[in-house]
Design an enzyme around this catalytic site. Structure first.
Site, PDB file in Angstrom:
ATOM      1  N   HIS A  22      -7.344  22.535  38.670  1.00 40.01           N
ATOM      2  CA  HIS A  22      -7.773  21.667  39.780  1.00 40.01           C
ATOM      3  C   HIS A  22      -8.045  20.226  39.340  1.00 40.01           C
ATOM      4  O   HIS A  22      -8.353  19.374  40.173  1.00 40.01           O
ATOM      5  CB  HIS A  22      -9.000  22.252  40.477  1.00 40.01           C
ATOM      6  CG  HIS A  22      -8.662  23.361  41.421  1.00 40.01           C
ATOM      7  ND1 HIS A  22      -8.290  23.139  42.723  1.00 40.01           N
ATOM      8  CD2 HIS A  22      -8.603  24.697  41.237  1.00 40.01           C
ATOM      9  CE1 HIS A  22      -8.029  24.297  43.304  1.00 40.01           C
ATOM     10  NE2 HIS A  22      -8.213  25.261  42.423  1.00 40.01           N
TER      11      HIS A  22
ATOM     12  N   LYS B 147      -0.384  22.969  42.070  1.00 45.19           N
ATOM     13  CA  LYS B 147      -1.400  22.380  42.958  1.00 45.19           C
ATOM     14  C   LYS B 147      -1.069  20.899  43.200  1.00 45.19           C
ATOM     15  O   LYS B 147      -0.210  20.610  44.007  1.00 45.19           O
ATOM     16  CB  LYS B 147      -2.791  22.631  42.387  1.00 45.19           C
ATOM     17  CG  LYS B 147      -3.132  24.115  42.523  1.00 45.19           C
ATOM     18  CD  LYS B 147      -4.432  24.551  41.926  1.00 45.19           C
ATOM     19  CE  LYS B 147      -4.629  26.034  42.220  1.00 45.19           C
ATOM     20  NZ  LYS B 147      -5.249  26.775  41.147  1.00 45.19           N
TER      21      LYS B 147
ATOM     22  N   SER C 250     -13.340  25.212  41.368  1.00 43.95           N
ATOM     23  CA  SER C 250     -12.720  25.014  42.677  1.00 43.95           C
ATOM     24  C   SER C 250     -13.588  25.443  43.851  1.00 43.95           C
ATOM     25  O   SER C 250     -13.310  25.057  44.982  1.00 43.95           O
ATOM     26  CB  SER C 250     -11.384  25.751  42.724  1.00 43.95           C
ATOM     27  OG  SER C 250     -11.598  27.130  42.532  1.00 43.95           O
TER      28      SER C 250
END
Ligand SMILES: *Cc1c(COP(=O)(O)O)cnc(C)c1O
Length: 395
Positions: A213, A243, A185
């Site tokens: 991610h 996320k 990330s």
């Protein structure tokens, strides 16, 4: 005399503040979308992990409200006692289909998923080969397991081969695992999974990919492992529901035996109350949306590419990201922080990330474009970046 708590706190807070490392947390007034409100000021938000804009999705909000009416506000217990609801079962079945695995176990956060799954599988007497840039929750999960932790050079198949050979031939360890982030990330680079898995297979390693991610972003939304077509090769695929999925929670996808075992051995599953009905229903709706259409995924990548090109054309060093994550590398820590402050004054919310989160001298402002941003917002952000970049002598 031993230190009192107050003495300990004073010393640490003073030290952090003196070194410019104390993080003042801003309060967002209202929802977390592409535009946010902080201190009564509207800002273009390039700091969230809300990749697909689902945190404020109307259909998800509607099913969350319905779930409160039908199932209440809380699950009532840990999953193993009587907290497993039909909503949890439906989510896990749907998610397994999406990930291309036999089964899924859902937990209340991605952090919990790593704290649960790693120590359930790896024990004292085992070894874990861990990428040096792995996320803090992997590092903590590995520590908690009691296994020997062996750092592997970032994304380096040769270093993995050397260390896997040493670990397996030494006869010192009962089991050996290779663990890595799918998408890193801080830089936005992607693990070279085909090469790393090839090496892992040579030495019969257990394989674990944390795709926090990558979920919703890579592989048409199904993640980094699916992107490379390696669903059958990776033993544990961990992901987050906080996320791209836009809600909260974490999961591990893999074989039915793996999930059956984690349901009796992962301590955050056994000893922490289940996801709420509203969260669970909203997450299931998000998975359905990603399975039905790649529209949001495609928009995310289009916006990511647009922002990258704009910042690059303006003369910024944007590193080597392979995903929508767009770092702007400034260098000196204080300058990166100053850059972020000036951006905020001019209307862009993008946080600086400095040592020790990234190596010294690579201080950066990290930008997280989402599917919810418009071209106008991105153009405006690029314009403000250009102004601040000139002002601080970066471009
Ligand atoms: C964010 C993140 C986590 C934690 O996920 P949460 O659901 O927010 O607890 C774990 N691993 C990685 C790589 C992450 O980026």
């Amino acid at each position: 005399m031993s230190k009192t708590l107050q003495e300990y706190l004073n010393q640490n807070l003073t030290e952090l503040k003196d070194n410019g490392l104390y993080n003042e947390i801003d309060v967002v007034e209202g929802a977390n979308g592409p535009i946010i409100n902080i201190d009564g000021k509207e800002l273009i938000n390039l700091s969230s992990n809300n990749y697909l804009g689902l945190a404020t999705d109307e259909e998800m909000k509607a099913v969350a409200k319905e779930a409160i009416d039908s199932h209440g506000v809380g699950a009532g217990a840990v999953r193993t006692i009587n907290g497993t609801m039909d909503l949890h079962r439906d989510l896990e079945e749907k998610l397994a289909k999406f990930k291309g695995t036999e089964a899924v176990i859902a937990l209340t956060s991605g952090f919990n998923a790593n704290q649960g799954a790693i120590p359930a599988i790896m024990k004292k007497g085992d070894a874990i080969l861990s990428d040096e840039l792995n996320h803090a929750s992997i590092i903590d999960g590995c520590r908690l397991s009691g296994a020997k932790i062996i750092r592997v050079n970032h994304n380096d198949p040769e270093d993995l081969r050397k260390k896997a050979k040493e670990a397996t031939e030494s006869g010192e360890y009962n089991k050996v695992m290779y663990i890595t982030d799918g998408v890193f990330s801080m830089d936005g680079d992607v693990v070279n999974l085909p090469e790393m898995i090839k090496v892992a297979k040579e030495f019969d390693l257990i394989t674990y990919v944390d795709d926090a991610h990558g979920s919703g972003v890579m592989g048409k939304g199904a993640g980094t492992v699916k992107h490379f077509g390696l669903e059958k090769e990776v033993d544990l695929q961990m992901g987050t529901l906080s996320k791209a999925i836009g809600v909260v929670g974490g999961y591990v996808a893999g074989s039915k035996d793996l999930v059956d075992y984690l349901k009796v051995a992962a301590r955050p599953f056994l000893f922490s109350t289940a996801l709420t009905p509203a969260d669970t229903a909203a997450i299931t709706k998000a998975v359905e949306k990603l399975m039905a259409s790649t529209e949001l995924h495609d928009k995310l990548w289009e916006n990511g590419n647009y922002l990258k090109q704009g910042l690059k054309d303006a003369g910024f060093d944007i590193g080597n990201s392979e995903t929508p994550i767009t770092p702007v590398i400034i260098g000196e820590e204080k300058k990166a922080q100053e850059f972020s402050r000036r951006l905020q004054e001019k209307g862009v919310y993008a946080k600086s990330i400095v040592f020790p989160t990234v190596p010294r001298g690579t201080g950066r402002v990290r930008n997280m474009p989402t599917a919810a941003h418009t071209k106008e917002m991105l153009d405006q952000a690029i314009e403000i970046y250009t102004e601040v970049g000139k002002e601080l002598g970066i471009i």
